[in-house]
Enzyme design. Structure first.
Site, PDB file in Angstrom:
ATOM      1  N   GLU A 132      -7.944   1.046   6.320  1.00  0.00           N
ATOM      2  CA  GLU A 132      -7.688   1.596   4.984  1.00  0.00           C
ATOM      3  C   GLU A 132      -7.413   0.496   3.973  1.00  0.00           C
ATOM      4  O   GLU A 132      -7.758   0.607   2.801  1.00  0.00           O
ATOM      5  CB  GLU A 132      -6.511   2.580   5.006  1.00  0.00           C
ATOM      6  CG  GLU A 132      -6.549   3.443   3.754  1.00  0.00           C
ATOM      7  CD  GLU A 132      -5.207   3.935   3.257  1.00  0.00           C
ATOM      8  OE1 GLU A 132      -4.203   3.669   3.920  1.00  0.00           O
ATOM      9  OE2 GLU A 132      -5.195   4.570   2.193  1.00  0.00           O
ATOM     10  N   THR A 185      -6.967   4.784  -6.223  1.00  0.00           N
ATOM     11  CA  THR A 185      -5.656   4.339  -5.738  1.00  0.00           C
ATOM     12  C   THR A 185      -5.310   2.953  -6.275  1.00  0.00           C
ATOM     13  O   THR A 185      -4.187   2.709  -6.726  1.00  0.00           O
ATOM     14  CB  THR A 185      -5.655   4.319  -4.200  1.00  0.00           C
ATOM     15  OG1 THR A 185      -5.933   5.633  -3.756  1.00  0.00           O
ATOM     16  CG2 THR A 185      -4.319   3.883  -3.642  1.00  0.00           C
TER      17      THR A 185
HETATM   18  N1  HSE Z   1       1.556   5.514  -1.238  1.00  0.00           N
HETATM   19  C1  HSE Z   1       0.260   5.347  -1.781  1.00  0.00           C
HETATM   20  C2  HSE Z   1       0.329   5.377  -3.292  1.00  0.00           C
HETATM   21  C3  HSE Z   1      -0.639   6.434  -1.275  1.00  0.00           C
HETATM   22  O1  HSE Z   1       0.902   6.319  -3.821  1.00  0.00           O
HETATM   23  O2  HSE Z   1      -0.195   4.476  -3.946  1.00  0.00           O
HETATM   24  C4  HSE Z   1      -2.063   6.300  -1.717  1.00  0.00           C
HETATM   25  O3  HSE Z   1      -2.741   5.358  -0.960  1.00  0.00           O
END
Ligand code: HSE
Length: 310
Positions: A132, A185
């Protein structure tokens, strides 16, 4: 040995309001399907990707599913084993539902099952997180760990991957609302401030600890009082049109909590039964229509199993 196997890796909701980068749970659906079969020449190749509109690389080392499997094969000294991988994406990406994590999990889990290595899910977790990482540039297991292991997973420490599954009280249902807009993201992480105030740290710590206690004791009131995000949600809410309208409605309908799923744009409502989850989903879709945004709804229990072969 079977000539081919198919595995499923579920979508997941990361952060869960109180645990940025350290808490996530798996959904029953949607998810990715991955087929692993014996190849005709040495090494792993990706032969087909569907459901990705040509956006995902076929190169094993650049693909999250390919890379996670490659890391496992490297560890096993089995890079020459002839293997083929098909990736069937059955969930949207850039949705906040852990799409790249599901692929990374499916890739390594599929190869691990196919080769019958005897390694456990915990043994291969690191390879999935590394898979990932090539998609979003950060090493965190809050989508990967629940997708692989199932349930609600707390990550005490991302570096050492010290993870713990929390008990799931009976009756918890989730309504996930996925508005058809894309939030990457990498970008959604990029806008976050690097500093957090002392006051917010104290509130968030209290809420996370109380949430965990609520899960252990099936105390819905405590879970409801704890599911709050003072740190990240206010910084990301503007990326999702109508976020606060949908949240207000969901809480009025009795949701225990409501927040952004992972990096967004999906949102989730934690509910105490499936009817509440259905009602919130239908009303959310109506609200999103006012911004001319289509939505998909996923009403699901919490998936206890994680990735599986079928
Ligand atoms: N914890 C991560 C974020 C989850 O909120 O950026 C998404 O990859």
């Amino acid at each position: 040995m079977a000539k081919a196997i198919k595995v499923f890796a579920p979508a997941s909701v990361a952060n869960v309001a109180v645990g940025f980068d350290i808490l996530g749970f798996a959904l029953d659906k949607p998810g990715d399907e991955i087929i692993i079969r014996e190849g005709s020449k040495p090494g792993l190749v990706i032969t087909e990707i569907t459901g990705a509109k040509g956006k995902l690389p076929m190169d094993v080392l650049k693909n999250t599913a390919g890379y996670s499997a490659h890391r496992l094969l490297e560890k096993l000294g089995a890079l020459d084993v002839p293997l083929e991988m098909e990736i069937h994406k059955k969930m949207p990406f850039g949705s906040g539902l852990g799409s790249s994590a599901a692929s990374a999990v499916g890739g390594v889990f599929g190869v691990n099952e196919f080769l019958k290595t005897g390694l456990s899910k915990y043994d291969i977790l690191r390879f999935a997180v590394e898979g990932e990482e090539i998609a979003d540039g950060a090493f965190h297991a809050d989508n990967v760990a629940p997708s692989l292991l199932g349930g609600m997973v707390l990550i005490r420490d991302n570096e050492s991957l010290d993870v713990k599954k929390l008990p799931i009280p009976k009756g918890l249902f989730v309504c996930v609302i996925y508005p058809h807009i894309e939030v990457l993201t990498r970008e959604s992480r990029g806008i976050l401030k690097k500093e957090v105030s002392f006051k917010s740290t104290i509130s968030q710590t209290g809420n996370l600890a109380a949430f965990v206690a609520g899960m252990f004791t099936s105390d819905f009131d405590l879970i409801g009082r704890s599911l709050k995000d003072e740190i990240v949600e206010p910084q990301r809410a503007h990326l999702i049109p109508n976020f606060y309208d949908v949240k207000e409605m969901a809480l009025k309908e009795g949701a225990l909590g409501f927040s952004i799923s992972g990096a967004g744009p999906s949102m989730f409502a934690m509910c105490t039964d499936s009817l509440m989850a259905d009602t919130i989903g239908a009303k959310a879709a109506e609200i999103m229509k006012t911004s001319k945004i289509k939505t998909d709804l996923f009403v699901s229990g919490i998936n206890l199993e994680g990735a599986y072969r079928f």
